[in-house]
Design a protein around this motif. Sequence first.
Motif, PDB file in Angstrom:
ATOM      1  N   ASN A  46       0.854  -1.186   0.000  1.00 35.83           N
ATOM      2  CA  ASN A  46       0.000   0.000   0.000  1.00 35.83           C
ATOM      3  C   ASN A  46       0.890   1.236   0.000  1.00 35.83           C
ATOM      4  O   ASN A  46       1.649   1.463   0.950  1.00 35.83           O
ATOM      5  N   VAL A  47       0.815   2.017  -1.072  1.00 34.86           N
ATOM      6  CA  VAL A  47       1.562   3.275  -1.187  1.00 34.86           C
ATOM      7  C   VAL A  47       0.547   4.391  -0.976  1.00 34.86           C
ATOM      8  O   VAL A  47      -0.255   4.694  -1.860  1.00 34.86           O
ATOM      9  N   TYR A  48       0.573   5.012   0.202  1.00 32.32           N
ATOM     10  CA  TYR A  48      -0.534   5.884   0.604  1.00 32.32           C
ATOM     11  C   TYR A  48      -0.026   7.220   1.143  1.00 32.32           C
ATOM     12  O   TYR A  48       0.889   7.275   1.978  1.00 32.32           O
ATOM     13  N   ALA A  49      -0.634   8.305   0.662  1.00 31.34           N
ATOM     14  CA  ALA A  49      -0.477   9.654   1.234  1.00 31.34           C
ATOM     15  C   ALA A  49       0.967  10.139   1.235  1.00 31.34           C
ATOM     16  O   ALA A  49       1.403  10.825   2.160  1.00 31.34           O
ATOM     17  N   ASN A  50       1.716   9.807   0.186  1.00 31.80           N
ATOM     18  CA  ASN A  50       3.074  10.309   0.043  1.00 31.80           C
ATOM     19  C   ASN A  50       3.089  11.545  -0.859  1.00 31.80           C
ATOM     20  O   ASN A  50       2.216  11.722  -1.706  1.00 31.80           O
ATOM     21  N   ASN A  51       4.105  12.379  -0.686  1.00 33.87           N
ATOM     22  CA  ASN A  51       4.315  13.549  -1.535  1.00 33.87           C
ATOM     23  C   ASN A  51       5.496  13.230  -2.449  1.00 33.87           C
ATOM     24  O   ASN A  51       6.650  13.198  -2.004  1.00 33.87           O
ATOM     25  N   ILE A  52       5.211  12.987  -3.735  1.00 32.66           N
ATOM     26  CA  ILE A  52       6.201  12.452  -4.667  1.00 32.66           C
ATOM     27  C   ILE A  52       6.379  13.465  -5.792  1.00 32.66           C
ATOM     28  O   ILE A  52       5.513  13.601  -6.664  1.00 32.66           O
ATOM     29  N   THR A  53       7.490  14.204  -5.782  1.00 31.73           N
ATOM     30  CA  THR A  53       7.654  15.325  -6.700  1.00 31.73           C
ATOM     31  C   THR A  53       9.055  15.363  -7.300  1.00 31.73           C
ATOM     32  O   THR A  53      10.029  14.899  -6.699  1.00 31.73           O
ATOM     33  N   LEU A  54       9.133  15.931  -8.509  1.00 33.95           N
ATOM     34  CA  LEU A  54      10.405  16.265  -9.162  1.00 33.95           C
ATOM     35  C   LEU A  54      11.306  15.053  -9.363  1.00 33.95           C
ATOM     36  O   LEU A  54      12.530  15.135  -9.254  1.00 33.95           O
ATOM     37  N   VAL A  99      -2.221   2.019  -4.778  1.00 34.00           N
ATOM     38  CA  VAL A  99      -1.559   3.325  -4.813  1.00 34.00           C
ATOM     39  C   VAL A  99      -2.655   4.364  -4.621  1.00 34.00           C
ATOM     40  O   VAL A  99      -3.473   4.587  -5.519  1.00 34.00           O
ATOM     41  N   ALA A 100      -2.712   4.994  -3.456  1.00 31.20           N
ATOM     42  CA  ALA A 100      -3.857   5.848  -3.136  1.00 31.20           C
ATOM     43  C   ALA A 100      -3.435   7.033  -2.280  1.00 31.20           C
ATOM     44  O   ALA A 100      -2.534   6.932  -1.441  1.00 31.20           O
ATOM     45  N   GLY A 101      -4.095   8.162  -2.516  1.00 34.68           N
ATOM     46  CA  GLY A 101      -3.947   9.314  -1.635  1.00 34.68           C
ATOM     47  C   GLY A 101      -2.643  10.067  -1.770  1.00 34.68           C
ATOM     48  O   GLY A 101      -2.302  10.872  -0.904  1.00 34.68           O
ATOM     49  N   ASN A 102      -1.887   9.843  -2.854  1.00 34.19           N
ATOM     50  CA  ASN A 102      -0.587  10.481  -3.016  1.00 34.19           C
ATOM     51  C   ASN A 102      -0.689  11.778  -3.815  1.00 34.19           C
ATOM     52  O   ASN A 102      -1.548  11.922  -4.682  1.00 34.19           O
ATOM     53  N   ILE A 103       0.206  12.713  -3.534  1.00 30.41           N
ATOM     54  CA  ILE A 103       0.432  13.858  -4.411  1.00 30.41           C
ATOM     55  C   ILE A 103       1.553  13.467  -5.362  1.00 30.41           C
ATOM     56  O   ILE A 103       2.674  13.162  -4.933  1.00 30.41           O
TER      57      ILE A 103
END
Length: 458
Positions: free
Chosen positions: A221-229, A245-249
């Motif tokens: 479960n990949v959840y609510a992470n901030n994944i940028t750049l 994969v849910a709830g991520n930016i």
Amino acid sequence: MKLFAVFVLAVLLVLASIGFILEFPMAYAWSGTVYIRSDGRVEPVGAPVSTTDGVTYVVRDNISVSGFMSGIVIERDNIILDGKGFSVKGSQLLFTRGIYVGERRNVTIKNLIVQGHSIGIDVSESVNVRIQTNNMIDNFIAIQFSRSNHSTIIGNNITGVSGIIIKESLNNIVSENHLIGVGDSVVGQGIGVDGSNNLIIRNTITNYPAGVSLSYASGNNVYANNITLNAIGIDLYEYADNNTVAGNIIANNAFGIRIYRASGNRIYHNNFYRNGEDIDIDDGVINYFDGGYPASGNFWDEHSGNDLFHGENQNIPGSDGIIDKAHQTLSGAIDKYPLAAPFTPLSTITIGESMFNIEIISNSTISNLYINPGEGPFLKFDVSGPSGTKGFSTVTIPKTLLWTDRGWIITVNGQAITNYLELSDEKTHTYTSPTPTQQKQLRSAEQTSYQNTQQPCL
């Protein structure tokens, strides 16, 4: 006279040198490997790690290590290693390890600076290991778990080529870590997972070739992470099947999510912003880009439309926070229930060993969520937005956290409202209601309360 002058000048130079040394002391580090033996002893004698009870071991000085060695080797179960802000430094080129934990149980490692190793903290065939609040600096791999289960990596600051690597490991939690890659590397992962049933939650991951990478991995479960750049935000690679994969930016990546030879993954409640391409998917694999109805899909910054209807076919009058028209990405991925506003995973509540997520979809600003099941079956939060605008909030509550068979009383500013939509399923209560702003203020803050009429079932 000349001899005396030369002598005085020499003394002044010596004093000046001493003053310089006193003002700018040379950094000193103890050199070698420290062993915490299975019987509780610390070796060698004079090593800068000590204990008074055989449980908590405290680092007393910086440690340096050279070729093919480890800084600290832990051979004892049921201990805490507290770095107290001291460092364990090594060399990537000389294949050093900062900390090694092999075949151990119940070990905590915290408050260390681990810098410049091939592997910063290496955990192998161990259970219930906790790695927390360490600064991992310029290691080739910061933290590696191999065949290690039921462990936690939480609250670490990480820079370097690869951040956290989970290999052939089960039921681990990777939470609230801050990871920054080196940027110009062609290899490296922020968080890489080869294993099953691991939870990757609320991490910040930026500047890697792949922010989160799953391969030969299932049930994660990949959840609510901030994944940028990153070059690739989330990489679902060979045999990364049946993950959530849910709830991520997922923002400002060259590719938001890449899927190659991976199937059965459920991707929903993510917010996609300004990626070069949101989804890059291999032909012939089947994945799902929404959670079905009423769970809904993702928020796509490039997709807009009306929200006038609800229902599985979006043909029943009444809005539900879902755009009525499905979204198809350039690569052909279809989200049947795209969100009308960004998704916000507000809070993770832990009761015993269970974790519950309170989730809100809203076109307003949400703040000050309050919920305490011990006080009764209710939750409340503040909603703000420009004066006079029309807003909505969709709240999802796990039934195992707050349960009712009588419905909920929904109030805005203390006044009960009836114009809301209930979309519950077997696992969650989901309610969509308007959240109007106050008319006489530039910005308003209202307390929206979703209140039950009976006690929760926990």
